[in-house]
Design a protein around this motif. Structure first.
Motif, mmCIF file in Angstrom:
data_model
loop_
_atom_site.group_PDB
_atom_site.id
_atom_site.type_symbol
_atom_site.label_atom_id
_atom_site.label_comp_id
_atom_site.label_asym_id
_atom_site.label_seq_id
_atom_site.Cartn_x
_atom_site.Cartn_y
_atom_site.Cartn_z
ATOM 1 N N ASP A 42 -44.845 36.617 16.517
ATOM 2 C CA ASP A 42 -45.767 37.699 16.180
ATOM 3 C C ASP A 42 -46.498 38.086 17.463
ATOM 4 O O ASP A 42 -47.386 37.366 17.937
ATOM 5 C CB ASP A 42 -46.753 37.221 15.108
ATOM 6 C CG ASP A 42 -47.648 38.341 14.587
ATOM 7 O OD1 ASP A 42 -48.053 39.196 15.385
ATOM 8 O OD2 ASP A 42 -47.940 38.348 13.376
ATOM 9 N N GLN B 152 -48.568 40.474 18.194
ATOM 10 C CA GLN B 152 -49.977 40.832 18.094
ATOM 11 C C GLN B 152 -50.867 39.598 17.948
ATOM 12 O O GLN B 152 -51.855 39.432 18.666
ATOM 13 C CB GLN B 152 -50.206 41.764 16.906
ATOM 14 C CG GLN B 152 -51.647 42.225 16.752
ATOM 15 C CD GLN B 152 -51.830 43.139 15.562
ATOM 16 O OE1 GLN B 152 -50.868 43.625 14.978
ATOM 17 N NE2 GLN B 152 -53.068 43.382 15.191
ATOM 18 N N GLU B 153 -50.506 38.691 17.043
ATOM 19 C CA GLU B 153 -51.310 37.494 16.795
ATOM 20 C C GLU B 153 -50.945 36.342 17.739
ATOM 21 O O GLU B 153 -51.657 35.340 17.799
ATOM 22 C CB GLU B 153 -51.135 37.042 15.345
ATOM 23 C CG GLU B 153 -51.547 38.080 14.320
ATOM 24 C CD GLU B 153 -53.039 38.357 14.341
ATOM 25 O OE1 GLU B 153 -53.789 37.455 14.754
ATOM 26 O OE2 GLU B 153 -53.433 39.472 13.963
#
Length: 386
Positions: free
Chosen positions: A225, A227-228
């Motif tokens: 992921d 973004q995270e």
């Protein structure tokens, strides 16, 4: 506004407004054409060379046409050097026309000797420092780490992820942010243990790198992921264990998919496409193509598929590439659709790292124009046959 005049000086076709030319025509042209038009005038050079709004619009509109989706891969290696573009380098993936390249060195004090981001369409390159994990531990095998590239649309940031793998230990990842220009450890520890055979190169879908692996006969798919900055897994992968076929994970129309097939000499009975539905969180069989009869009774390998779904096949003995249309079932020769960076025009199968690639004008901070010695760069770009 000017106009085009006929022989009797009567206006027949008015000039198009500049805004229409910029937003509706130039944004849909191939990168080579856009680059060539920089010399038309100073205003066009300024627009086409670095205007962020134009570059973003061109990326969006040009990539919307699935037929513009190509494939990029590494072929025959040449002599080693410290430059990833003129050495026995590897590919770590491609996002928005940016290609992650790296080189590993078993004899050095780190697992890799160099990393870079390269845009082949405009020949811009950025060198990236070696991640801390690669410098602090001597990894004697190229199989003990993996590299991937992703895109965070929230912060408009391209990121490179370096994964360290130690048997029976959780994955550890360093993340390089192009916006920050530095590496950082992931804040959340991975719950995935490094087990089984080293997983293949990533498949990039919607700017996220995906990997699959098997342990004790069971397969799983994980992704990073961007973004995270955490690892996540996909549910419901058990069907893979039941299918006794060869498989390739691919990007099918910006959807994660698996191709399953059995090949018999010069023909393929069928190729099944299983796609992952993100909304429902399940894998489903999308469609089947075949039987596929190869030309001239040559032995072909299924290599990958284009973004549009057309299949790419390569012949080992004849050095030949063909595509198979999933819509018309036509087999097309791709000899005239291959752009070689290797001036010797030599390559072999299997390819080492093959990824979806769409040319773009994208450049990140720190990228500079370079001259690539085509005789020393071992990649080829395969365009889809129309």
């Amino acid at each position: 506004m000017g106009s085009i005049l006929s022989r009797d000086n009567s206006a027949v076709v008015p000039d198009l407004p500049d805004e229409i030319i910029r937003s509706e025509i130039l944004t849909r042209l191939p990168v080579k054409s856009v680059v060539r038009f920089r010399c038309v005038c100073k205003s066009w050079n300024s627009l086409l060379s670095g205007d962020p709004d134009f570059i973003k619009s061109h990326l969006t509109l040009y990539s919307m046409n699935l037929n513009n989706g190509a494939l990029i891969c590494r072929c025959i290696p040449h002599a080693q050097s410290d430059d990833p573009l003129t050495s026995r380098f590897q590919l770590g993936g491609s996002v928005h026309g940016l290609v992650c390249v790296y080189n590993y060195d078993r004899d050095a004090s780190s697992s890799i000797s160099c990393i870079g981001l390269w845009n082949p369409a405009i020949n811009h390159y950025k060198n990236i420092p070696i991640p801390p994990s690669a410098r602090s531990t001597c990894i004697q095998s190229k199989h003990n780490f993996r590299l991937g590239i992703g895109f965070d649309p929230i912060t408009n940031d391209y990121k490179v992820v370096y994964i360290t793998m130690k048997p029976d230990h959780p994955f550890v990842a360093d993340v390089y942010s192009c916006n920050a220009g530095s590496w950082a450890k992931t804040s959340a520890k991975s719950t995935f243990l490094s087990r089984g055979e080293p997983f293949p190169n990533p498949t990039i879908v919607h700017g996220r790198p995906y990997w699959y692996n098997d342990f004790a006969g069971k397969y799983y798919v994980m992704f990073f992921d961007v973004q995270e900055e955490v690892f996540r897994s996909l549910p419901g992968i058990g069907f893979i264990n039941k299918l006794k076929k060869q498989k390739i994970m691919v990007n099918l129309r910006e959807t994660l998919a698996f191709m399953y097939y059995n090949n018999f000499n010069h023909s393929f009975r069928s190729v099944d496409f299983y796609v992952f539905n993100e909304r429902c969180g399940i894998w489903t069989k999308n469609y089947t193509v075949g039987p596929i009869i190869m030309p001239e009774r040559m032995y072909f390998d299924l290599c990958n598929c284009f973004l549009s779904g057309d299949l790419l096949f390569g012949s080992r003995n004849q050095l030949k590439l063909v595509s198979f249309s999933s819509e018309t079932h036509a087999v097309n020769n791709l000899d005239s659709h291959v752009y070689f960076f290797d001036s010797c025009r030599r390559w072999y199968l299997p390819f080492v790292g093959i990824y979806g690639y769409t040319e773009s004008l994208v450049s990140v901070q720190g990228m500079n124009a370079i001259h690539v010695d085509k005789a020393g760069v071992d990649i080829l770009i395969i365009e889809k046959s129309l």
